[in-house]
Design a protein around this motif. Structure first.
Motif, short mmCIF file in Angstrom:
data_model
loop_
_atom_site.label_atom_id
_atom_site.label_comp_id
_atom_site.label_asym_id
_atom_site.label_seq_id
_atom_site.Cartn_x
_atom_site.Cartn_y
_atom_site.Cartn_z
N ASP A 175 16.66 -36.57 -50.48
CA ASP A 175 17.97 -35.94 -50.55
C ASP A 175 17.84 -34.47 -50.15
N ALA A 176 18.96 -33.85 -49.85
CA ALA A 176 18.98 -32.41 -49.63
C ALA A 176 19.12 -31.71 -50.97
N ILE A 177 18.59 -30.50 -51.08
CA ILE A 177 18.62 -29.78 -52.35
C ILE A 177 20.06 -29.59 -52.83
N ASP A 178 20.97 -29.24 -51.93
CA ASP A 178 22.37 -29.05 -52.33
C ASP A 178 22.94 -30.32 -52.96
N LYS A 235 10.62 -34.24 -46.70
CA LYS A 235 10.13 -34.86 -45.49
C LYS A 235 11.07 -35.99 -45.08
N GLY A 236 11.24 -36.20 -43.78
CA GLY A 236 12.02 -37.34 -43.32
C GLY A 236 13.47 -36.99 -43.08
N TYR A 237 14.34 -37.96 -43.23
CA TYR A 237 15.74 -37.82 -42.86
C TYR A 237 16.65 -37.90 -44.07
N THR A 238 17.70 -37.12 -44.01
CA THR A 238 18.77 -37.20 -45.00
C THR A 238 20.09 -37.24 -44.25
N GLY A 239 20.85 -38.30 -44.42
CA GLY A 239 22.11 -38.42 -43.71
C GLY A 239 21.94 -38.36 -42.20
N GLY A 240 20.74 -38.78 -41.73
CA GLY A 240 20.50 -38.80 -40.30
C GLY A 240 20.01 -37.48 -39.73
N LYS A 241 19.86 -36.44 -40.59
CA LYS A 241 19.44 -35.14 -40.11
C LYS A 241 18.20 -34.66 -40.85
N GLY A 249 14.60 -28.65 -43.58
CA GLY A 249 13.33 -27.98 -43.83
C GLY A 249 13.19 -27.52 -45.26
N GLU A 250 13.10 -28.44 -46.20
CA GLU A 250 12.95 -28.12 -47.60
C GLU A 250 11.70 -28.80 -48.15
N ASN A 251 11.22 -28.36 -49.31
CA ASN A 251 10.07 -29.02 -49.91
C ASN A 251 10.24 -29.10 -51.42
#
Length: 422
Positions: free
Chosen positions: A171-174, A203-209, A212-214
């Protein structure tokens, strides 16, 4: 007439979070949830396939459903469903098999089948599974399991998970923060971050995009929030547990002094055969730093016994290594053969009796370790989050450093953090 659904989970905390998410989706679609031991119109089994026992347990549960509710629809999803859909479809009583890409479309699939139809398989190549679907448990326990990562890019020789769940993605952090805030409105006090390979977060894809988070970015953002009082990291690979993560947790406001770090073997020879990405020296280094910065920290360890080629000497090396580590408990797994894994080619095979004997030795060591860890903290005052379950007049909770506490049930303590003298 409203249809009823009952759900059951086999396997890990991540599976548990996904099952409860499926339950919420079906409730939103008009289903009424029932306990799994009750009669329902639809039964959903979210499977694991880490061990042979999980496969057998799935078959046994389907047979019980057939006896209890022969007209009910039976849906199998999860890792076993992705790995062996045709095998599952042949189990008498199974109506629908949903692979990794289709499990969250369950409501639509249920509208398209009836009990007398041929078993329907909805699966795909695991390479096509590249979307992250967030999930979390709700209102079922004090600790909420929040999935933030899925899949794995590792190639451990004993493991089927990459074949069952696909490549690492998260997932994205937001989005995680939004989910945390939503969970907090329900009154939860603790969130356990879960994933297949949690340290690979970002790493990888979230929602197709790509993003750059860790994982370090994630825990920093979460710690800055005051919506949730306590966080735990469910499990993290030793090679991904960076020193900066350890140092951050040591000084954190909200992350608990508790790590669960898979080891699998204390023999470098066996670790290499397992295709693990570290040697035992690195593992010892991580444990040493944790205990230097947090002497009170609880450390759990995963270990596999009976891996092909594990000699008596290799096992003795593992026991000696674990005895010397300042750890708190073990999760011991008996190696079981899994189709399409490299470990099947390795020799010699360890006899099952020997595997069970080694398992017992390490379970006894785990008991000794947990007793010693608890004894170290006797007389201390620590914060306990008590759970909202009355068990024969008693209630349970965990200290910040994961010592289990049992106390006479007091309703005012449910889902509250209480100062407790151990």
């Amino acid at each position: 007439m409203q249809k009823t659904v009952a759900l059951h989970t086999l396997g890990c905390k991540l599976n548990y979070s996904e099952t409860t998410a499926l339950g919420r989706m079906l409730e939103n679609d008009g289903f009424e949830k029932r306990d799994f031991d009750e009669v329902a119109d639809v039964y959903v089994i979210n499977t694991c396939s880490v061990t042979e026992n999980a496969d057998k347990e799935c078959r046994q549960i389907v047979r019980k459903i057939q006896r209890k509710a022969p007209e009910a629809l039976v849906v199998i999803t999860g890792c076993y469903a992705q790995l062996k859909p045709k095998e599952i479809a042949e189990i008498p009583g199974v109506d629908l098999v949903l692979g990794a890409a289709e499990k969250f479309n369950i409501a639509q699939h249920l509208k398209e089948i009836t009990k007398n139809d041929a078993t329907k398989i909805c699966s795909c190549d695991v390479e096509d599974v590249n979307i992250f679907v967030p999930s979390h448990s709700v209102n079922e326990r004090t600790r909420i399991f929040l999935k933030v990562q899925d899949g794995c890019d590792y190639n451990c020789s004993f493991c089927t998970i990459p074949m069952a769940r696909g490549k690492s993605r998260s997932d994205a952090i937001d989005n995680v923060i939004a989910n945390v805030k939503s969970i907090a409105t329900g009154g939860a006090k603790e969130i356990v971050l879960t994933g297949i390979n949690l340290g690979d977060f970002g790493k990888g894809y979230t929602g197709g995009k790509k993003h750059g988070e860790n994982f370090f970015d994630l825990i920093k953002e979460l710690d800055a929030l005051d919506d949730i009082e306590r966080y735990r990291i469910s499990s993290i690979e030793p090679n991904l547990l960076s020193n900066e993560i350890i140092e951050f947790v040591a000084n954190s406001k909200h992350f608990m002094p508790h790590f669960h770090i898979p080891l699998q073997s204390g023999s470098n020879h066996t670790l290499a055969a397992m295709r693990r990405r570290y040697k035992k020296a690195l593992y010892a280094e991580k444990v040493g730093l944790i205990k230097l910065l947090m002497p009170h920290c609880c450390i759990g360890v995963d270990v596999i016994v009976g891996f092909p080629g594990e000699t008596n000497e290799h096992f003795a090396e593992t026991v000696e290594f674990l005895r010397g580590l300042d750890i708190s408990y073990l999760h011991v797994f008996t190696y079981s053969e899994r189709d399409n894994t490299h470990a099947l080619e390795l020799k010699p095979v360890v006899p099952m009796q020997v595997r069970h004997e080694r398992n017992k030795i390490l379970r006894n060591l785990s008991y000794e370790k947990m007793q010693a860890f608890t004894q170290q903290h006797m007389g201390e005052t620590r914060k306990v989050l008590f759970e909202s379950v009355n068990k024969n007049g008693m209630m349970e909770g965990y200290t910040d450093n994961y010592i289990k506490i049992t106390a006479p049930h007091q309703p005012a303590w449910e889902n509250n953090i209480i100062e407790w003298v151990i």
